[in-house]
Motif scaffolding. Structure first.
Motif, PDB file in Angstrom:
ATOM      1  N   ASN A 145       5.723 -20.184  -9.443  1.00  0.00           N
ATOM      2  CA  ASN A 145       6.017 -19.368  -8.258  1.00  0.00           C
ATOM      3  C   ASN A 145       5.381 -18.000  -8.454  1.00  0.00           C
ATOM      4  O   ASN A 145       4.753 -17.741  -9.494  1.00  0.00           O
ATOM      5  CB  ASN A 145       7.529 -19.240  -8.034  1.00  0.00           C
ATOM      6  CG  ASN A 145       8.251 -18.724  -9.267  1.00  0.00           C
ATOM      7  OD1 ASN A 145       7.986 -17.634  -9.771  1.00  0.00           O
ATOM      8  ND2 ASN A 145       9.172 -19.539  -9.774  1.00  0.00           N
ATOM      9  N   LEU A 146       5.548 -17.125  -7.472  1.00  0.00           N
ATOM     10  CA  LEU A 146       4.920 -15.796  -7.538  1.00  0.00           C
ATOM     11  C   LEU A 146       5.920 -14.687  -7.840  1.00  0.00           C
ATOM     12  O   LEU A 146       5.640 -13.512  -7.588  1.00  0.00           O
ATOM     13  CB  LEU A 146       4.201 -15.504  -6.211  1.00  0.00           C
ATOM     14  CG  LEU A 146       3.003 -16.404  -5.890  1.00  0.00           C
ATOM     15  CD1 LEU A 146       2.451 -16.086  -4.509  1.00  0.00           C
ATOM     16  CD2 LEU A 146       1.911 -16.244  -6.941  1.00  0.00           C
ATOM     17  N   ASP A 147       7.060 -15.056  -8.393  1.00  0.00           N
ATOM     18  CA  ASP A 147       8.095 -14.053  -8.672  1.00  0.00           C
ATOM     19  C   ASP A 147       7.614 -12.992  -9.661  1.00  0.00           C
ATOM     20  O   ASP A 147       8.000 -11.828  -9.569  1.00  0.00           O
ATOM     21  CB  ASP A 147       9.354 -14.730  -9.224  1.00  0.00           C
ATOM     22  CG  ASP A 147      10.027 -15.616  -8.180  1.00  0.00           C
ATOM     23  OD1 ASP A 147       9.658 -15.496  -6.997  1.00  0.00           O
ATOM     24  OD2 ASP A 147      10.911 -16.421  -8.550  1.00  0.00           O
ATOM     25  N   ASN A 148       6.782 -13.398 -10.620  1.00  0.00           N
ATOM     26  CA  ASN A 148       6.323 -12.469 -11.655  1.00  0.00           C
ATOM     27  C   ASN A 148       4.863 -12.052 -11.472  1.00  0.00           C
ATOM     28  O   ASN A 148       4.257 -11.501 -12.387  1.00  0.00           O
ATOM     29  CB  ASN A 148       6.506 -13.102 -13.038  1.00  0.00           C
ATOM     30  CG  ASN A 148       7.960 -13.393 -13.344  1.00  0.00           C
ATOM     31  OD1 ASN A 148       8.838 -12.588 -13.038  1.00  0.00           O
ATOM     32  ND2 ASN A 148       8.227 -14.551 -13.934  1.00  0.00           N
ATOM     33  N   ASN A 149       4.314 -12.346 -10.309  1.00  0.00           N
ATOM     34  CA  ASN A 149       2.928 -11.989 -10.032  1.00  0.00           C
ATOM     35  C   ASN A 149       2.872 -11.169  -8.748  1.00  0.00           C
ATOM     36  O   ASN A 149       3.282 -11.645  -7.695  1.00  0.00           O
ATOM     37  CB  ASN A 149       2.056 -13.237  -9.887  1.00  0.00           C
ATOM     38  CG  ASN A 149       2.065 -14.098 -11.139  1.00  0.00           C
ATOM     39  OD1 ASN A 149       2.948 -14.936 -11.310  1.00  0.00           O
ATOM     40  ND2 ASN A 149       1.109 -13.921 -12.002  1.00  0.00           N
ATOM     41  N   TYR A 150       2.341  -9.954  -8.875  1.00  0.00           N
ATOM     42  CA  TYR A 150       2.258  -9.092  -7.683  1.00  0.00           C
ATOM     43  C   TYR A 150       1.074  -8.147  -7.815  1.00  0.00           C
ATOM     44  O   TYR A 150       0.863  -7.543  -8.873  1.00  0.00           O
ATOM     45  CB  TYR A 150       3.546  -8.279  -7.517  1.00  0.00           C
ATOM     46  CG  TYR A 150       3.595  -7.496  -6.229  1.00  0.00           C
ATOM     47  CD1 TYR A 150       3.913  -8.116  -5.020  1.00  0.00           C
ATOM     48  CD2 TYR A 150       3.299  -6.134  -6.210  1.00  0.00           C
ATOM     49  CE1 TYR A 150       3.952  -7.405  -3.831  1.00  0.00           C
ATOM     50  CE2 TYR A 150       3.335  -5.416  -5.027  1.00  0.00           C
ATOM     51  CZ  TYR A 150       3.656  -6.056  -3.843  1.00  0.00           C
ATOM     52  OH  TYR A 150       3.685  -5.348  -2.673  1.00  0.00           O
ATOM     53  N   CYS A 151       0.303  -8.052  -6.744  1.00  0.00           N
ATOM     54  CA  CYS A 151      -0.850  -7.148  -6.720  1.00  0.00           C
ATOM     55  C   CYS A 151      -0.441  -5.852  -6.024  1.00  0.00           C
ATOM     56  O   CYS A 151      -0.255  -5.841  -4.801  1.00  0.00           O
ATOM     57  CB  CYS A 151      -2.018  -7.802  -5.981  1.00  0.00           C
ATOM     58  SG  CYS A 151      -3.419  -6.674  -5.709  1.00  0.00           S
ATOM     59  N   PRO A 152      -0.273  -4.750  -6.764  1.00  0.00           N
ATOM     60  CA  PRO A 152       0.164  -3.503  -6.138  1.00  0.00           C
ATOM     61  C   PRO A 152      -0.866  -2.896  -5.203  1.00  0.00           C
ATOM     62  O   PRO A 152      -0.511  -2.176  -4.263  1.00  0.00           O
ATOM     63  CB  PRO A 152       0.434  -2.588  -7.347  1.00  0.00           C
ATOM     64  CG  PRO A 152      -0.429  -3.126  -8.433  1.00  0.00           C
ATOM     65  CD  PRO A 152      -0.462  -4.608  -8.217  1.00  0.00           C
ATOM     66  N   VAL A 153      -2.130  -3.167  -5.452  1.00  0.00           N
ATOM     67  CA  VAL A 153      -3.188  -2.610  -4.599  1.00  0.00           C
ATOM     68  C   VAL A 153      -3.205  -3.304  -3.241  1.00  0.00           C
ATOM     69  O   VAL A 153      -3.246  -2.676  -2.192  1.00  0.00           O
ATOM     70  CB  VAL A 153      -4.571  -2.733  -5.282  1.00  0.00           C
ATOM     71  CG1 VAL A 153      -5.659  -2.196  -4.373  1.00  0.00           C
ATOM     72  CG2 VAL A 153      -4.570  -1.970  -6.606  1.00  0.00           C
ATOM     73  N   GLY A 154      -3.172  -4.624  -3.263  1.00  0.00           N
ATOM     74  CA  GLY A 154      -3.183  -5.379  -2.012  1.00  0.00           C
ATOM     75  C   GLY A 154      -1.858  -5.366  -1.297  1.00  0.00           C
ATOM     76  O   GLY A 154      -1.802  -5.465  -0.063  1.00  0.00           O
ATOM     77  N   GLY A 155      -0.774  -5.233  -2.070  1.00  0.00           N
ATOM     78  CA  GLY A 155       0.547  -5.167  -1.476  1.00  0.00           C
ATOM     79  C   GLY A 155       0.998  -6.469  -0.855  1.00  0.00           C
ATOM     80  O   GLY A 155       0.500  -7.563  -1.166  1.00  0.00           O
ATOM     81  N   ASN A 156       1.951  -6.363   0.065  1.00  0.00           N
ATOM     82  CA  ASN A 156       2.555  -7.541   0.683  1.00  0.00           C
ATOM     83  C   ASN A 156       1.553  -8.356   1.498  1.00  0.00           C
ATOM     84  O   ASN A 156       1.653  -9.579   1.568  1.00  0.00           O
ATOM     85  CB  ASN A 156       3.731  -7.124   1.569  1.00  0.00           C
ATOM     86  CG  ASN A 156       4.903  -6.589   0.752  1.00  0.00           C
ATOM     87  OD1 ASN A 156       5.225  -7.128  -0.307  1.00  0.00           O
ATOM     88  ND2 ASN A 156       5.529  -5.542   1.228  1.00  0.00           N
ATOM     89  N   ASP A 157       0.581  -7.686   2.137  1.00  0.00           N
ATOM     90  CA  ASP A 157      -0.401  -8.392   2.967  1.00  0.00           C
ATOM     91  C   ASP A 157      -1.221  -9.378   2.133  1.00  0.00           C
ATOM     92  O   ASP A 157      -1.408 -10.539   2.515  1.00  0.00           O
ATOM     93  CB  ASP A 157      -1.332  -7.396   3.667  1.00  0.00           C
ATOM     94  CG  ASP A 157      -0.608  -6.571   4.711  1.00  0.00           C
ATOM     95  OD1 ASP A 157       0.467  -7.026   5.169  1.00  0.00           O
ATOM     96  OD2 ASP A 157      -1.099  -5.485   5.070  1.00  0.00           O
ATOM     97  N   VAL A 158      -1.734  -8.893   1.003  1.00  0.00           N
ATOM     98  CA  VAL A 158      -2.538  -9.755   0.133  1.00  0.00           C
ATOM     99  C   VAL A 158      -1.675 -10.865  -0.469  1.00  0.00           C
ATOM    100  O   VAL A 158      -2.094 -12.014  -0.564  1.00  0.00           O
ATOM    101  CB  VAL A 158      -3.212  -8.929  -0.979  1.00  0.00           C
ATOM    102  CG1 VAL A 158      -3.759  -9.835  -2.081  1.00  0.00           C
ATOM    103  CG2 VAL A 158      -4.338  -8.088  -0.408  1.00  0.00           C
ATOM    104  N   MET A 159      -0.462 -10.521  -0.865  1.00  0.00           N
ATOM    105  CA  MET A 159       0.402 -11.517  -1.484  1.00  0.00           C
ATOM    106  C   MET A 159       0.792 -12.616  -0.500  1.00  0.00           C
ATOM    107  O   MET A 159       0.993 -13.764  -0.890  1.00  0.00           O
ATOM    108  CB  MET A 159       1.654 -10.848  -2.067  1.00  0.00           C
ATOM    109  CG  MET A 159       1.370  -9.964  -3.274  1.00  0.00           C
ATOM    110  SD  MET A 159       0.403 -10.773  -4.571  1.00  0.00           S
ATOM    111  CE  MET A 159       1.461 -12.151  -5.007  1.00  0.00           C
ATOM    112  N   GLN A 160       0.890 -12.270   0.773  1.00  0.00           N
ATOM    113  CA  GLN A 160       1.155 -13.292   1.787  1.00  0.00           C
ATOM    114  C   GLN A 160      -0.004 -14.284   1.857  1.00  0.00           C
ATOM    115  O   GLN A 160       0.198 -15.492   1.994  1.00  0.00           O
ATOM    116  CB  GLN A 160       1.363 -12.630   3.152  1.00  0.00           C
ATOM    117  CG  GLN A 160       2.686 -11.896   3.305  1.00  0.00           C
ATOM    118  CD  GLN A 160       3.865 -12.838   3.479  1.00  0.00           C
ATOM    119  OE1 GLN A 160       3.721 -14.051   3.431  1.00  0.00           O
ATOM    120  NE2 GLN A 160       5.043 -12.274   3.684  1.00  0.00           N
TER     121      GLN A 160
END
Length: 323
Positions: free
Chosen positions: A70-85
């Motif tokens: 899952n993506l619980d421990n993976n997050y791109c702070p630069v792209g934010g929520n838009d990129v993670m979606q």
């Protein structure tokens, strides 16, 4: 002579073909199949390769995201929520929206608040400076002013203020990648939630010295008096090692801590109106007064049942006496 040359060429050619066949076989035998989704994920990444996600770059992040359950421990702070979606859509995962974050400079030791005690003439590097001595002032915890954080930021979100000698963060440009925080040898830059509409309260000091020592070094230092923690009704403030810290997850932005801080170490950011300290202090005093009155009433009510039987016994004694 000619035959020797011909045989040499033939042998080298055959040897080259054999080695090529061996390499081809080895490559096919030990070929590592790569998930094609890694390329898809990398394409939607911002391509900053800043390391803010905790990986070496966007490719490494994509590889880890594809392999993760899952993506619980993976997050791109630069792209934010838009990129993670977009990443979640590619991988068929769901993600929770995360609050936007920003870099915060936890030092208010400006030239006016923290006078210099010596002059540094070495390399303009905070890392080098920190390795040589504590700094230009009596505060060994504050900003060194050489701008390593500015050089580390790939997005132009930090600049040095020539008047205060401190770095300033442009919230609109900051991606919360954390590069500035990693570059600061004093650890005064923190990545924290922006807060509702960008409003937040921060203790702009990390000085762990005792109150008198800290105050002597910097007029705006946190002296660890704990008044802010006592005033906060939400349990958002703790005082550890003589310095206060505000938990942004618990803070309700009432600004009472900012109003009662005796040194001005607590700063409010992006509030629509200036802080009316007197009004806030009056509100606190009124609340404390009501709390005392309520406590007194509760004590009186608790005492009443004990006194009631005593009064009844006295009344009964009087009745017996009169009879």
């Amino acid at each position: 002579m000619t035959n020797t040359i011909i045989w040499t060429i033939l042998i080298l050619t055959v040897l080259g073909l054999l080695l090529a066949l061996v390499l081809f076989w080895v490559a096919r035998k030990f070929k590592v199949e790569e998930d094609p989704r890694i390329d898809e994920v990398e394409k939607v990444m911002p391509g900053a390769n800043c390391g803010g996600c905790g990986f070496a770059g966007c490719r490494a992040f994509a590889d880890a995201a594809v392999k993760a359950p899952n993506l619980d421990n993976n997050y791109c702070p630069v792209g934010g929520n838009d990129v993670m979606q977009k990443v979640a859509a590619i991988l068929g995962y769901t993600i929770e929206q995360k609050a936007p974050r920003v870099a915060v400079v936890r030092c208010n030791g400006s030239c006016a608040n923290r006078p210099r005690t010596n002059i540094y003439g070495g390399s303009r590097s905070c890392k080098v400076k920190a390795g040589l001595y504590s700094g230009d002032t009596a505060c060994s915890y504050g900003c060194l002013g050489c701008g390593d954080c500015v050089s580390a930021c790939q997005f132009g979100a930090i600049s040095m203020n020539p008047e205060t000698g401190l770095p300033e963060v442009d919230q609109a440009k900051c991606t919360a990648c954390g590069a500035c925080a990693k570059a600061c040898p004093k650890g005064i830059i923190e990545i924290r939630n922006q807060g509702p509409r960008g409003m937040r309260l921060v203790v702009t000091c990390v000085n762990k010295d005792k109150g008198p020592v800290a105050k002597k070094a910097c007029a705006a230092a946190c002296i660890g008096c704990g008044l802010c923690a006592k005033t906060c009704t939400h349990g958002a403030i703790t005082v550890t090692d003589n310095v206060a810290y505000i938990d942004y997850n618990k803070c309700k932005l009432c600004r009472e801590c900012e109003a009662v801080c005796p040194t001005g170490a607590i700063h409010g950011f992006n509030f629509p109106k200036p802080l009316d300290k007197e009004a806030v202090k009056n509100r606190i005093a009124e609340r404390n007064k009501k709390a005392k009155e309520a406590a007194a009433a509760a004590a009186a009510a608790a005492q009443a049942p004990k006194e009631a039987p005593k009064a009844a016994v006295e009344a009964e004694k009087k009745e017996v006496k009169n009879a």
